[in-house]
Design an enzyme around this catalytic site. Structure first.
Site, PDB file in Angstrom:
ATOM      1  N   TYR A 299       1.610 -11.493  -8.641  1.00 48.77           N
ATOM      2  CA  TYR A 299       1.047 -10.244  -9.180  1.00 48.77           C
ATOM      3  C   TYR A 299      -0.397 -10.450  -9.615  1.00 48.77           C
ATOM      4  O   TYR A 299      -1.285  -9.659  -9.308  1.00 48.77           O
ATOM      5  CB  TYR A 299       1.851  -9.759 -10.395  1.00 48.77           C
ATOM      6  CG  TYR A 299       3.125  -9.035 -10.066  1.00 48.77           C
ATOM      7  CD1 TYR A 299       4.327  -9.371 -10.687  1.00 48.77           C
ATOM      8  CD2 TYR A 299       3.138  -7.958  -9.162  1.00 48.77           C
ATOM      9  CE1 TYR A 299       5.498  -8.689 -10.414  1.00 48.77           C
ATOM     10  CE2 TYR A 299       4.315  -7.278  -8.877  1.00 48.77           C
ATOM     11  CZ  TYR A 299       5.491  -7.642  -9.510  1.00 48.77           C
ATOM     12  OH  TYR A 299       6.660  -6.964  -9.252  1.00 48.77           O
ATOM     13  N   PHE A 302      -2.885 -10.687  -6.753  1.00 49.67           N
ATOM     14  CA  PHE A 302      -3.148  -9.398  -6.117  1.00 49.67           C
ATOM     15  C   PHE A 302      -3.961  -8.476  -7.012  1.00 49.67           C
ATOM     16  O   PHE A 302      -4.811  -7.726  -6.547  1.00 49.67           O
ATOM     17  CB  PHE A 302      -1.832  -8.724  -5.722  1.00 49.67           C
ATOM     18  CG  PHE A 302      -1.192  -9.363  -4.530  1.00 49.67           C
ATOM     19  CD1 PHE A 302       0.180  -9.512  -4.441  1.00 49.67           C
ATOM     20  CD2 PHE A 302      -1.968  -9.814  -3.466  1.00 49.67           C
ATOM     21  CE1 PHE A 302       0.766 -10.091  -3.327  1.00 49.67           C
ATOM     22  CE2 PHE A 302      -1.393 -10.402  -2.349  1.00 49.67           C
ATOM     23  CZ  PHE A 302      -0.013 -10.545  -2.289  1.00 49.67           C
ATOM     24  N   LYS A 308      -9.459  -3.372  -3.494  1.00 46.97           N
ATOM     25  CA  LYS A 308      -8.263  -2.591  -3.159  1.00 46.97           C
ATOM     26  C   LYS A 308      -8.017  -1.451  -4.146  1.00 46.97           C
ATOM     27  O   LYS A 308      -7.817  -0.296  -3.754  1.00 46.97           O
ATOM     28  CB  LYS A 308      -7.075  -3.557  -3.142  1.00 46.97           C
ATOM     29  CG  LYS A 308      -5.741  -2.936  -2.823  1.00 46.97           C
ATOM     30  CD  LYS A 308      -4.724  -4.066  -2.675  1.00 46.97           C
ATOM     31  CE  LYS A 308      -3.318  -3.574  -2.916  1.00 46.97           C
ATOM     32  NZ  LYS A 308      -2.359  -4.688  -2.962  1.00 46.97           N
ATOM     33  N   TYR A 309      -8.038  -1.762  -5.421  1.00 50.28           N
ATOM     34  CA  TYR A 309      -7.696  -0.718  -6.400  1.00 50.28           C
ATOM     35  C   TYR A 309      -8.808   0.301  -6.568  1.00 50.28           C
ATOM     36  O   TYR A 309      -8.562   1.449  -6.927  1.00 50.28           O
ATOM     37  CB  TYR A 309      -7.247  -1.344  -7.723  1.00 50.28           C
ATOM     38  CG  TYR A 309      -5.978  -2.136  -7.511  1.00 50.28           C
ATOM     39  CD1 TYR A 309      -5.996  -3.531  -7.514  1.00 50.28           C
ATOM     40  CD2 TYR A 309      -4.777  -1.482  -7.219  1.00 50.28           C
ATOM     41  CE1 TYR A 309      -4.843  -4.250  -7.256  1.00 50.28           C
ATOM     42  CE2 TYR A 309      -3.623  -2.199  -6.950  1.00 50.28           C
ATOM     43  CZ  TYR A 309      -3.656  -3.584  -6.964  1.00 50.28           C
ATOM     44  OH  TYR A 309      -2.516  -4.288  -6.696  1.00 50.28           O
ATOM     45  N   GLU A 367       9.841   1.006 -10.703  1.00 48.99           N
ATOM     46  CA  GLU A 367       9.779  -0.421 -10.340  1.00 48.99           C
ATOM     47  C   GLU A 367      11.166  -1.028 -10.469  1.00 48.99           C
ATOM     48  O   GLU A 367      11.865  -0.801 -11.450  1.00 48.99           O
ATOM     49  CB  GLU A 367       8.783  -1.131 -11.269  1.00 48.99           C
ATOM     50  CG  GLU A 367       8.690  -2.641 -11.059  1.00 48.99           C
ATOM     51  CD  GLU A 367       8.436  -3.058  -9.613  1.00 48.99           C
ATOM     52  OE1 GLU A 367       7.432  -2.610  -9.009  1.00 48.99           O
ATOM     53  OE2 GLU A 367       9.245  -3.852  -9.052  1.00 48.99           O
ATOM     54  N   ASP A 395      15.267   0.996  -8.278  1.00 52.53           N
ATOM     55  CA  ASP A 395      14.788   0.982  -6.893  1.00 52.53           C
ATOM     56  C   ASP A 395      14.420   2.435  -6.549  1.00 52.53           C
ATOM     57  O   ASP A 395      15.155   3.366  -6.882  1.00 52.53           O
ATOM     58  CB  ASP A 395      15.910   0.478  -5.964  1.00 52.53           C
ATOM     59  CG  ASP A 395      15.457   0.305  -4.522  1.00 52.53           C
ATOM     60  OD1 ASP A 395      14.889   1.265  -3.944  1.00 52.53           O
ATOM     61  OD2 ASP A 395      15.666  -0.770  -3.958  1.00 52.53           O
ATOM     62  N   MET A 396      13.297   2.608  -5.942  1.00 53.52           N
ATOM     63  CA  MET A 396      12.802   3.968  -5.677  1.00 53.52           C
ATOM     64  C   MET A 396      13.778   4.809  -4.870  1.00 53.52           C
ATOM     65  O   MET A 396      13.749   6.030  -4.916  1.00 53.52           O
ATOM     66  CB  MET A 396      11.445   3.923  -4.959  1.00 53.52           C
ATOM     67  CG  MET A 396      11.539   3.413  -3.532  1.00 53.52           C
ATOM     68  SD  MET A 396       9.908   3.131  -2.762  1.00 53.52           S
ATOM     69  CE  MET A 396       9.476   1.532  -3.447  1.00 53.52           C
ATOM     70  N   GLU A 411       1.901   0.713  -2.785  1.00 58.73           N
ATOM     71  CA  GLU A 411       1.170  -0.371  -2.140  1.00 58.73           C
ATOM     72  C   GLU A 411       2.206  -1.354  -1.584  1.00 58.73           C
ATOM     73  O   GLU A 411       2.334  -2.474  -2.055  1.00 58.73           O
ATOM     74  CB  GLU A 411       0.181  -1.031  -3.093  1.00 58.73           C
ATOM     75  CG  GLU A 411       0.774  -1.448  -4.436  1.00 58.73           C
ATOM     76  CD  GLU A 411      -0.127  -2.400  -5.213  1.00 58.73           C
ATOM     77  OE1 GLU A 411      -0.967  -3.085  -4.609  1.00 58.73           O
ATOM     78  OE2 GLU A 411       0.018  -2.477  -6.448  1.00 58.73           O
ATOM     79  N   GLU A 420       6.591  -5.204   5.171  1.00 62.00           N
ATOM     80  CA  GLU A 420       7.279  -5.366   3.884  1.00 62.00           C
ATOM     81  C   GLU A 420       8.217  -4.169   3.679  1.00 62.00           C
ATOM     82  O   GLU A 420       8.666  -3.909   2.565  1.00 62.00           O
ATOM     83  CB  GLU A 420       6.258  -5.528   2.744  1.00 62.00           C
ATOM     84  CG  GLU A 420       5.595  -6.914   2.825  1.00 62.00           C
ATOM     85  CD  GLU A 420       4.520  -7.178   1.782  1.00 62.00           C
ATOM     86  OE1 GLU A 420       4.424  -6.403   0.808  1.00 62.00           O
ATOM     87  OE2 GLU A 420       3.762  -8.165   1.958  1.00 62.00           O
TER      88      GLU A 420
END
Lengths: 619, 619
Positions: A299, A302, A308-309, A367, A395-396, A411, A420
């Site tokens: 984490y 990244f 990226k952000y 998350e 879990d979504m 992401e 992924e």
């Protein structure tokens, strides 16, 4: 490899007094010198040594530390192991074997230098490789065929038009691409084409040889290289950081010290600029964030991506502006759901976007990783207690809110786009969206191109400390039928990338099918060898805000993703003009998703990773 | 495989009443019938089934024993898994997958029949192979392209000039030469060339399909095949004993029973004549009689060779006659030393030769195997107590007699000539010979030729019960870099053998060197695939008395040696006109001898078995 920025002296005359020679070369700024260990010459017809009892110098001249720190053993190249004459052949084998054994004996982890000037080297390779030397073997090859500009026949063969790359390619193919082999590449006055240089930059170059005649007199009367030669040298240094340098000149040359001085200065003035330096060509297993939970370290890495952000934030800003007109700023609130919120960087991006645009948002952070949830609660309590954020520890695909989202942000993209399982996740999450809702990203596309990299091929073959490169582990897992993630430097890109698979979100089809099959063609512009395919992606976050690792459109400063790499089990020799036709499948099963790939041209290979036996991404 | 002499009915119309169909086919002399299991047709554009709820027949029609004893499942071939149209492709994949699953469900160890008429089959192969069926998959291929005599374009592709062998070759290459695949080869009116037939005879033919229109009316008004067709069928039967037969005709054909009757009669009239039948294409590890002692069973098998010892006897007779003129018969005695006497067959040959020629001999029988010595003593005591025989229980290299031999007799030759280390043994034994002495054999030569045999390739790959063909055992031993001994039947010989290594005895050189290196070239006369090299030898026992397993000069009735086989790790696709250039080495070390081999054309392979890592013969 030879130490970084190592500069060696390559004197073609045999130094009779080795100790004096070493002293002189060190005084003149060199780290090592190339020297023959053999004093006696052999008569290849009779097999007898000419002159003297000793085969070679005594190993007592230097102590073993000096030997290994100072000497690269040049193997004399007068023999012909591939002679049609049996006597010459056998005598050659004998002397070569003896030289190699002696070098191995004298110098711990010896570097041997062996010049090759022909395609007819099958038996030579056999003898060289059968010694099973501990050290590296540098194959001396000219960058440009020295006979190229000479029209008359030379000796037995007219090698004037042979590409020296083919001499190297044949040698290493017969040697089964053994990783002990690297190239000592000799520069010529002529600079080869950009394409030929690219091809060399994909090879294991251990050292560049700079013959003294390349130096010209500078304005300060000191020797220097022309700018094209400088740039050539620096491009090798940039790509293959550990490449060494050998100056080929007589040890009596009065400019001896000036050559090494000049090179050191050139290299110091032009240090390696790549911030990813150190990760070059290192194999990584692709992450499986769906199946595995990511850890703190991952984490953290990244989250520090500077680019990226920013892009995500820009995308959310633009979406908010398009979604809520200025007149409705006070009355409307956009519902943003972040699926796979991790430790919150997208929350931050969303909050910043809200502030910058003045649009009100209600955030849901979804998350599945309970440890990340922990962090999120802490962040909300400490930093964002005044914000409208709800944390959902699920879990979504299992979240069923009353309120639906205007924007779904995620992401979940891997180096190869969908690897992924972003499609599977977002398909499961899109019920969270209002009919008018959008996804950031809205689309991602993968790309592949054929590459040559024996560095990577050997890293894969040699994984798991097998005894020999052709060993496989004892289960059904073939390392050459798995996908990797690699920061590719020492690689030749045979052709430009072509589009592969595309996914759009939300996917409003009646019947969602995330399996894919595509046949892609490439052209080969130069003789080379195919070892696998590199994979990339680009993702449309929102409208024209795109994140990309496609080499021709790589987002500047973005380093969160290294390319993917799909090996093939046997390298394929390619000729200029050959078509490469490859087939890629994305296969979806009940519990896993995987890729399969095969080649139809120029030769047919079997389908790699059938049934996901060797590599799969678990749901 | 389908049972021997199995004759199947292949009716192209779908039988609606399966039970009645089975009864009828059995009544008419057939063992099995080809039948589709699917009743509903699919619309490939919409993916909907046309008519009826049932996808297929119910599996209740027959019990599982009847299913497996009576039915070969024909997979309907209206789909196109390689369609450029995504809808058709996906629907095709779906229906094919379902058909294969159903066949696998209904019939234990099912045989499925799948017709292939194109080169474009990559995705079809993937779908078929991904089912991991337990049974065999028969690929239906015409022996001659049905469109060959028709000039106009057919459908989308002009396949009129495509060689159907290429359709098979592409399919099986994409499928990684999986041993589950075999061919159902359909005969045509036209008989292909001898070369094309030879190539088919090297393929895994599971069944021959004989369309009813090939039958002609005989003098007895019954259907029969032309003589060329009969011979064609019988040549397949002779080479691939377990091949089955399928008569392609309508189940309502009034000659139904006459076809099967005719075929059974033909096969019964022409039984397989090969006495080695049963050993076909079975892998054997080569013997190592020097390092290992042979056992009783092995000795016994060799001793029963009817031809070999006759030849030795003849050679000894001729040598004795040449050595001792008639006038000296009473006074002279020839000293014969048999090195590696085993259980005495050469003693017998020598004694017989002595009697037949009237020449006196003194025999030494030298043998290192203590168990064989045991037998020799028993034989001497019981049978030869009156003969002048001395038994020496030693390795021949360690025997130092006072008396020297006139003739040294040995049978140390392996399938590849020198592969049981006859040279090393005889070199060590030649000190036993008088200066004028001779060796029987005096010379032996090895030969190699390139072959195609996926049967053998798969036997090697699947050795040691690995999980998948591409597994290797967990040590450094690569099964594809070892030499085997195989009685080759189901093999295509790509070119005639060429000479390789030669050894002569006694070897009077100052410096004996038994290492060898040779580069051999072959021409390819037809598209095919190289899987390895077959090896043979011939040995001159004495003058014109030669033992040979070279296919063009094979000693009649000699069966002691099956050919050798040297695999290559990856089969190589060959085009008509390609040169095959191969390199073979015989390498001699202190404790072992081994072969290395590689290919230079049409592609470069690495050197197999370098350093004898995977296979060596121990001294």
């Amino acid at each position: 490899m030879v130490q970084r920025n190592a500069i060696c002296l390559y004197s073609e005359e045999t130094t009779s007094d080795l100790r004096a020679g070493i002293q002189k070369m060190r005084q003149n700024g060199y780290d090592k010198m190339v020297s023959s260990l053999v004093v006696s010459k052999m008569d290849y017809m009779t097999g007898l040594y000419k002159g003297g009892n000793s085969f070679s110098r005594s190993d007592l001249i230097l102590d073993s530390k000096e030997w290994s720190e100072s000497i690269i053993a040049k193997i004399n190249d007068e023999f012909d192991c591939d002679s049609k004459n049996d006597e010459i052949r056998k005598n050659s084998e004998k002397i070569l074997t003896r030289e190699l054994s002696f070098a191995d004996h004298v110098i711990p982890y010896v570097f041997t230098l062996l010049k090759v000037t022909s395609l007819e080297t099958t038996n030579l390779v056999r003898v060289v490789m059968s010694k099973n030397l501990i050290g590296q073997i540098l194959i001396e090859i000219p960058m440009v065929n020295p006979h190229k500009l000479v029209n008359d026949l030379c000796e037995e063969r007219d090698t004037g038009h042979e590409d020296p790359w083919c001499w190297w390619n044949t040698f290493r193919a017969v040697a089964d691409f053994n990783c002990k082999l690297s190239i000592a590449l000799e520069l010529s006055t002529e600079i080869p084409s950009k394409l030929e240089i690219s091809r060399w930059l994909g090879e294991p170059i251990g050292s560049l040889i700079i013959p003294s005649h390349l130096f010209v007199r500078g304005s300060d009367n000191k020797p220097m290289l022309s700018r094209p030669h400088e740039l050539l040298i620096l491009s090798f240094k940039e790509t293959i950081n550990e490449v060494a340098f050998m100056v080929k000149c007589n040890i009596e040359d009065m400019n001896l010290g000036l050559y090494s001085n000049y090179l050191r200065h050139l290299l110091e003035k032009n240090p390696v600029t790549d911030i990813m330096y150190g990760s070059d060509d290192v194999l990584q297993d692709p992450l499986q964030p769906l199946y595995d939970n990511l850890d703190t370290n991952t984490y953290e890495i990244f989250e520090t991506d500077p680019v990226k952000y920013m892009y995500y934030q820009n995308a959310i800003e633009r979406a908010l502006i398009d979604m809520i007109p200025t007149k409705d700023i006070q009355t409307e609130t956009a519902i943003i759901m972040i699926v796979g919120a991790g430790r919150g960087p997208l929350i931050r991006s969303s909050l910043n976007a809200s502030v910058k645009t003045g649009r009100k948002i209600k955030l849901y952070a979804i998350e599945k990783n309970p440890h990340a949830i922990n962090t999120l609660h802490a962040l909300v309590d400490e930093l964002w207690s005044d914000k409208d954020i709800e944390i959902i520890a699920k879990d979504m695909r299992n979240f069923h809110p009353v309120q639906k989202a205007d924007i779904l942000v995620s992401e979940l993209i891997g180096s190869f786009g969908d690897n992924e399982l972003s499609p599977e996740c977002l398909d499961g999450a899109q019920k969270l969206l209002k009919p008018s809702g959008i996804s950031i990203p809205s689309k991602y596309t993968s790309y592949i191109n054929p590459v040559m990299s024996f560095k990577i091929h050997n890293l894969i073959r040699l994984r798991s400390h097998m005894l020999s490169p052709r060993d496989r582990i004892s289960t059904s897992q073939n390392r050459l039928e798995q996908m990797y993630v690699v920061y590719m430097k020492n690689v030749f890109h045979i052709a430009n990338p072509e589009t592969l698979f595309e996914f759009s979100h939300p996917n409003r089809s009646d019947h969602i099918d995330n399996s894919r099959f595509k046949t892609v063609s490439f052209e080969t512009d130069i003789d080379c060898v195919l070892t696998g395919f590199a994979g990339y992606f680009d993702a449309v976050l929102y409208k024209d805000i795109v994140l990309s690792i496609h080499p021709l459109s790589h987002t500047r400063g973005l380093w969160s993703w290294f390319p993917a790499y799909f090996p093939i089990s046997e390298p394929i020799q390619l000729k200029k003009g050959d078509s490469i036709v490859t087939n890629f499948w994305r296969c979806t099963g009940q519990h896993k998703v995987w890729y399969e790939w095969s080649i139809s041209k120029p030769i047919i290979t079997y389908i790699h990773n059938q049934m996901g036996t060797h590599y799969a991404i678990h749901l």
